[in-house]
Design an enzyme around this catalytic site. Structure first.
Site, PDB file in Angstrom:
ATOM      1  N   ASP A 102      65.555  42.813  56.821  1.00  0.00           N
ATOM      2  CA  ASP A 102      64.572  44.734  57.672  1.00  0.00           C
ATOM      3  C   ASP A 102      63.785  44.325  56.264  1.00  0.00           C
ATOM      4  O   ASP A 102      63.981  45.794  56.216  1.00  0.00           O
ATOM      5  CB  ASP A 102      65.670  45.066  57.767  1.00  0.00           C
ATOM      6  CG  ASP A 102      66.552  45.450  56.229  1.00  0.00           C
ATOM      7  OD1 ASP A 102      66.330  45.079  55.086  1.00  0.00           O
ATOM      8  OD2 ASP A 102      67.913  45.664  56.485  1.00  0.00           O
ATOM      9  N   GLU A 124      69.650  37.532  60.948  1.00  0.00           N
ATOM     10  CA  GLU A 124      70.100  38.956  60.684  1.00  0.00           C
ATOM     11  C   GLU A 124      69.468  40.250  61.913  1.00  0.00           C
ATOM     12  O   GLU A 124      69.526  40.751  61.515  1.00  0.00           O
ATOM     13  CB  GLU A 124      70.166  39.292  59.437  1.00  0.00           C
ATOM     14  CG  GLU A 124      71.331  39.491  59.045  1.00  0.00           C
ATOM     15  CD  GLU A 124      71.252  40.388  57.470  1.00  0.00           C
ATOM     16  OE1 GLU A 124      70.458  41.510  57.297  1.00  0.00           O
ATOM     17  OE2 GLU A 124      72.216  39.702  57.051  1.00  0.00           O
ATOM     18  N   GLU A 138      64.659  50.343  56.184  1.00  0.00           N
ATOM     19  CA  GLU A 138      64.508  49.032  56.065  1.00  0.00           C
ATOM     20  C   GLU A 138      65.140  49.211  58.412  1.00  0.00           C
ATOM     21  O   GLU A 138      64.861  48.007  59.093  1.00  0.00           O
ATOM     22  CB  GLU A 138      65.228  48.126  56.142  1.00  0.00           C
ATOM     23  CG  GLU A 138      65.660  47.493  54.325  1.00  0.00           C
ATOM     24  CD  GLU A 138      65.230  48.790  53.437  1.00  0.00           C
ATOM     25  OE1 GLU A 138      65.461  49.562  53.639  1.00  0.00           O
ATOM     26  OE2 GLU A 138      64.620  48.721  51.823  1.00  0.00           O
ATOM     27  N   HIS A 219      70.558  49.915  44.718  1.00  0.00           N
ATOM     28  CA  HIS A 219      68.929  49.544  44.332  1.00  0.00           C
ATOM     29  C   HIS A 219      68.504  50.649  45.866  1.00  0.00           C
ATOM     30  O   HIS A 219      66.978  50.804  45.981  1.00  0.00           O
ATOM     31  CB  HIS A 219      68.133  48.084  44.455  1.00  0.00           C
ATOM     32  CG  HIS A 219      69.323  48.114  45.821  1.00  0.00           C
ATOM     33  ND1 HIS A 219      67.612  47.793  47.011  1.00  0.00           N
ATOM     34  CD2 HIS A 219      70.631  47.081  46.103  1.00  0.00           C
ATOM     35  CE1 HIS A 219      68.364  47.022  48.014  1.00  0.00           C
ATOM     36  NE2 HIS A 219      69.965  46.851  47.689  1.00  0.00           N
ATOM     37  N   ARG A 221      66.148  52.622  48.492  1.00  0.00           N
ATOM     38  CA  ARG A 221      65.217  53.629  48.398  1.00  0.00           C
ATOM     39  C   ARG A 221      65.947  54.999  48.557  1.00  0.00           C
ATOM     40  O   ARG A 221      65.491  55.979  48.120  1.00  0.00           O
ATOM     41  CB  ARG A 221      63.797  53.106  49.024  1.00  0.00           C
ATOM     42  CG  ARG A 221      62.353  51.847  48.316  1.00  0.00           C
ATOM     43  CD  ARG A 221      61.839  51.760  49.357  1.00  0.00           C
ATOM     44  NE  ARG A 221      61.178  51.409  48.865  1.00  0.00           N
ATOM     45  CZ  ARG A 221      60.173  50.886  48.294  1.00  0.00           C
ATOM     46  NH1 ARG A 221      59.192  51.822  47.969  1.00  0.00           N
ATOM     47  NH2 ARG A 221      59.148  49.742  47.108  1.00  0.00           N
ATOM     48  N   HIS A 251      69.479  46.133  39.103  1.00  0.00           N
ATOM     49  CA  HIS A 251      68.146  46.557  39.630  1.00  0.00           C
ATOM     50  C   HIS A 251      67.228  46.480  39.254  1.00  0.00           C
ATOM     51  O   HIS A 251      66.414  47.619  38.103  1.00  0.00           O
ATOM     52  CB  HIS A 251      68.340  47.050  40.938  1.00  0.00           C
ATOM     53  CG  HIS A 251      67.261  46.465  42.378  1.00  0.00           C
ATOM     54  ND1 HIS A 251      65.363  46.493  41.902  1.00  0.00           N
ATOM     55  CD2 HIS A 251      67.108  45.425  43.393  1.00  0.00           C
ATOM     56  CE1 HIS A 251      65.338  46.457  42.790  1.00  0.00           C
ATOM     57  NE2 HIS A 251      65.704  45.728  43.345  1.00  0.00           N
TER      58      HIS A 251
HETATM   59  C1  UD1 Z   1      63.752  45.198  48.700  1.00  0.00           C
HETATM   60  C2  UD1 Z   1      64.034  45.542  49.840  1.00  0.00           C
HETATM   61  C3  UD1 Z   1      65.239  45.626  50.426  1.00  0.00           C
HETATM   62  C4  UD1 Z   1      66.647  44.832  49.616  1.00  0.00           C
HETATM   63  C5  UD1 Z   1      65.544  44.734  48.392  1.00  0.00           C
HETATM   64  C6  UD1 Z   1      66.695  43.864  47.210  1.00  0.00           C
HETATM   65  C7  UD1 Z   1      61.755  46.619  51.061  1.00  0.00           C
HETATM   66  C8  UD1 Z   1      60.964  47.884  51.407  1.00  0.00           C
HETATM   67  N1  UD1 Z   1      62.729  46.891  50.567  1.00  0.00           N
HETATM   68  O1  UD1 Z   1      64.110  47.054  48.153  1.00  0.00           O
HETATM   69  O2  UD1 Z   1      64.911  46.105  51.852  1.00  0.00           O
HETATM   70  O3  UD1 Z   1      67.014  45.643  49.841  1.00  0.00           O
HETATM   71  O4  UD1 Z   1      64.658  44.338  48.192  1.00  0.00           O
HETATM   72  O5  UD1 Z   1      66.814  43.851  46.420  1.00  0.00           O
HETATM   73  O6  UD1 Z   1      60.907  45.603  51.828  1.00  0.00           O
HETATM   74  N2  UD1 Z   1      61.108  44.341  40.709  1.00  0.00           N
HETATM   75  C9  UD1 Z   1      60.921  43.488  40.197  1.00  0.00           C
HETATM   76  N3  UD1 Z   1      60.893  42.302  39.175  1.00  0.00           N
HETATM   77  C10 UD1 Z   1      61.511  42.318  40.896  1.00  0.00           C
HETATM   78  C11 UD1 Z   1      61.783  42.457  41.772  1.00  0.00           C
HETATM   79  C12 UD1 Z   1      61.743  43.624  41.563  1.00  0.00           C
HETATM   80  O7  UD1 Z   1      60.079  43.593  38.604  1.00  0.00           O
HETATM   81  O8  UD1 Z   1      61.807  40.432  40.805  1.00  0.00           O
HETATM   82  C13 UD1 Z   1      60.630  45.409  40.291  1.00  0.00           C
HETATM   83  C14 UD1 Z   1      59.102  46.169  40.799  1.00  0.00           C
HETATM   84  O9  UD1 Z   1      58.418  47.388  40.023  1.00  0.00           O
HETATM   85  C15 UD1 Z   1      59.321  46.295  42.188  1.00  0.00           C
HETATM   86  C16 UD1 Z   1      59.974  47.277  42.413  1.00  0.00           C
HETATM   87  O10 UD1 Z   1      61.146  46.609  41.433  1.00  0.00           O
HETATM   88  O11 UD1 Z   1      57.633  47.558  42.246  1.00  0.00           O
HETATM   89  C17 UD1 Z   1      60.746  47.065  44.128  1.00  0.00           C
HETATM   90  O12 UD1 Z   1      60.439  46.058  44.877  1.00  0.00           O
HETATM   91  P1  UD1 Z   1      60.702  45.943  46.187  1.00  0.00           P
HETATM   92  O13 UD1 Z   1      60.639  45.088  47.051  1.00  0.00           O
HETATM   93  O14 UD1 Z   1      59.558  46.881  46.569  1.00  0.00           O
HETATM   94  O15 UD1 Z   1      61.716  47.467  46.843  1.00  0.00           O
HETATM   95  P2  UD1 Z   1      63.068  47.202  46.471  1.00  0.00           P
HETATM   96  O16 UD1 Z   1      64.263  48.504  45.679  1.00  0.00           O
HETATM   97  O17 UD1 Z   1      63.582  45.300  45.409  1.00  0.00           O
HETATM   98  N1  UDP Z   2      73.175  39.427  43.618  1.00  0.00           N
HETATM   99  C1  UDP Z   2      72.733  38.544  42.884  1.00  0.00           C
HETATM  100  N2  UDP Z   2      72.358  39.137  41.073  1.00  0.00           N
HETATM  101  C2  UDP Z   2      72.665  40.103  41.543  1.00  0.00           C
HETATM  102  C3  UDP Z   2      73.504  41.292  42.183  1.00  0.00           C
HETATM  103  C4  UDP Z   2      73.498  40.728  43.551  1.00  0.00           C
HETATM  104  O1  UDP Z   2      72.146  37.548  42.843  1.00  0.00           O
HETATM  105  O2  UDP Z   2      72.789  40.608  40.008  1.00  0.00           O
HETATM  106  C5  UDP Z   2      73.057  38.800  45.072  1.00  0.00           C
HETATM  107  C6  UDP Z   2      74.223  39.546  45.919  1.00  0.00           C
HETATM  108  O3  UDP Z   2      75.336  38.569  45.669  1.00  0.00           O
HETATM  109  C7  UDP Z   2      73.625  39.555  47.283  1.00  0.00           C
HETATM  110  C8  UDP Z   2      72.047  39.798  46.981  1.00  0.00           C
HETATM  111  O4  UDP Z   2      71.510  39.314  45.882  1.00  0.00           O
HETATM  112  O5  UDP Z   2      73.852  38.004  47.917  1.00  0.00           O
HETATM  113  C9  UDP Z   2      72.349  41.671  47.608  1.00  0.00           C
HETATM  114  O6  UDP Z   2      70.653  41.825  46.521  1.00  0.00           O
HETATM  115  P1  UDP Z   2      70.557  43.642  47.087  1.00  0.00           P
HETATM  116  O7  UDP Z   2      71.621  43.759  46.663  1.00  0.00           O
HETATM  117  O8  UDP Z   2      69.335  43.037  46.236  1.00  0.00           O
HETATM  118  O9  UDP Z   2      69.614  43.482  48.891  1.00  0.00           O
HETATM  119  P2  UDP Z   2      70.778  43.470  50.139  1.00  0.00           P
HETATM  120  O10 UDP Z   2      71.495  42.821  50.122  1.00  0.00           O
HETATM  121  O11 UDP Z   2      70.968  45.184  49.493  1.00  0.00           O
HETATM  122  O12 UDP Z   2      69.224  43.058  50.619  1.00  0.00           O
END
Ligand code: UD1
Ligand code: UDP
Length: 410
Positions: A102, A124, A138, A219, A221, A251
């Protein structure tokens, strides 16, 4: 004369940490299938958090896009993804596009394929809260993807019922969640190798063995702002107990990292650490007494490891572990979080009940089932024997599990 069948060209597109974890065993299974020509496109919605997963599972992308910007908004991310994905579709001309879950990457990849009339397979599929704002965005993304999917691979019977109830056009299969495939591979690596275990544990030498470990991740939103402030308040209160220590891999989203560091950075028994690679995170989960999270994937993994989970959301699209008694919703109200955690730390009987190892999300064979379906072979669908199921008719109509409706579980 016999002509060799042309291979099915499958393009898997994903870009965040959880998608990569859940797609890793599948792309390996696709690569091992002689009838499939499997390609991988990484969108780069995440950077370092994604790279950790690609390294651990030794995944090599055929196409790497680089869309992430710090603090990205949903609209800038969406626009960047549309612009970056379409040339890949033009170049590969896949027979099918596979997306997972999602995220914005998944939604844009599915829409981009749909616009080119390329069949979409959704891994999924069918998770629903019934509330378009939770989780946000999502719930909209996954509904939208299911609407345009030709194949919907639902992890559980309930998720398949959700898509059947919506009368969508695609065909659905109950496969189990591929996260359990990934978890099994990873946990077996850890359990079978004492040297690896020792090396993973050496990262956690700061953990005091005399205190029980509360593992925290967060994490979402919809929790930005007041939600995260409330979560931090609860963790400050919990940190005042002598018998608890908190480890929180934070995160990298600035909307999370900022408030968490500001409000919790000064507490000696709150360890704020960088996001862990998957192997290390699974090891940390094995060491935890209780898990407090708003993550989807963690909700699915922890019950398999026999760890009680408190979920900092008001509603979940994953009701199976709530029904099994290993997951409880506590929302983001500080008092509720503190009460929920303290109950599990203080009441041995409650903790034991909630730590029964249960596997409502899969048996480790989800990827094989998905490959069978894509190849047009019969699919031996995933069935959970141990859960008490309600009658078919009422279950199809069952509302999503909310904090209020599950409070009787504890
Ligand atoms: C995204 C997904 C969410 C998922 C989550 C897993 C969307 C809308 N959201 O949310 O469904 O649960 O990933 O973690 O698709 N950033 C870094 N380095 C990284 C990753 C993220 O710096 O490796 C920071 C950046 O500033 C980036 C921000 O995190 O702009 C947000 O990343 P984004 O993918 O937009 O949203 P998540 O909250 O990570
Ligand atoms: N995870 C990881 N390192 C971390 C925290 C989480 O590898 O420091 C893994 C966790 O085991 C799970 C996945 O990341 O498989 C979950 O990711 P996240 O919570 O970012 O996203 P969501 O599942 O909510 O979409």
């Amino acid at each position: 004369m016999d002509r060799a069948q042309p291979k099915l060209k499958v393009l898997s597109i994903f870009g965040t940490r959880p998608e990569a974890i859940k797609m890793a065993p599948l792309v390996k299974a696709l690569a091992a299938e002689p009838g499939i020509d499997s390609r991988i496109c990484i969108t780069g919605q995440h950077q370092s958090m994604l790279q950790q997963v690609l390294d651990m599972f030794e995944l090599k992308a055929d196409y790497t896009l680089d869309v992430m910007t710090p603090g990205q908004t949903l609209n800038t991310l969406t626009a960047a993804l549309y612009a970056a994905i379409d040339p890949v579709l033009e170049h590969v001309q896949p027979d099918k596009v596979l997306v997972h879950g999602d995220t914005t990457s998944a939604m844009v990849a599915a829409m981009s394929a749909f616009h080119r009339r390329i069949p979409v397979a959704h891994i999924e599929a069918g998770l629903r809260t019934g509330d378009i704002h939770q989780p946000w965005p999502e719930e909209m993304n996954r509904r939208c993807i299911d609407l345009i999917s030709d194949y919907m691979f639902a992890p559980t019977e309930q998720s398949r019922r959700n898509v059947l109830g919506e009368r969508l056009q695609g065909v659905s299969f109950v496969t189990g969640n591929t996260v359990i495939d990934a978890l099994k591979i990873t946990a077996e690596r850890i359990d079978s190798n004492p040297q690896l275990r020792a090396s993973l544990d050496s990262q956690f030498s700061f953990i005091d063995p005399s205190r029980k470990l509360l593992l925290v991740t967060g994490h979402r939103r919809e929790n930005f702002g007041d939600g995260f402030i409330d979560i931090c308040k609860a963790l400050r209160t919990l940190a005042s107990r002598d018998d608890i220590q908190i480890v929180y891999p934070v995160h990298l989203n600035p909307n999370v990292l900022g408030p968490v560091t500001e409000h919790l950075g000064d507490l000696p028994n709150v360890h704020l650490i960088k996001p862990l690679d998957y192997l290390s995170f699974i090891r940390l989960m094995q060491l935890a007494h209780v898990v407090l999270t708003d993550s989807g994937g963690v909700q699915e993994e922890a019950p398999s490891l026999g760890k009680p989970v408190l979920v900092m959301r008001d509603v979940t699209e994953r009701p199976e572990a709530v029904a099994a008694g290993t997951v409880r919703l506590v929302g983001t109200d500080p008092d509720n979080i503190v009460r929920g955690v303290c109950a599990l730390f203080d009441d041995e009987h409650l903790w034991r009940m909630a730590s029964q190892s249960a596997n409502p999300y899969g048996d480790g064979h989800a990827c094989a089932r998905i490959v069978d379906a894509l190849m047009g072979r019969p699919v031996d669908e995933f069935v959970v024997e141990t859960l008490n199921r309600r009658p078919e008719t009422s279950e199809a109509q069952r509302p999503p599990v909310t904090q209020r409706s599950v409070s009787s579980v504890y």
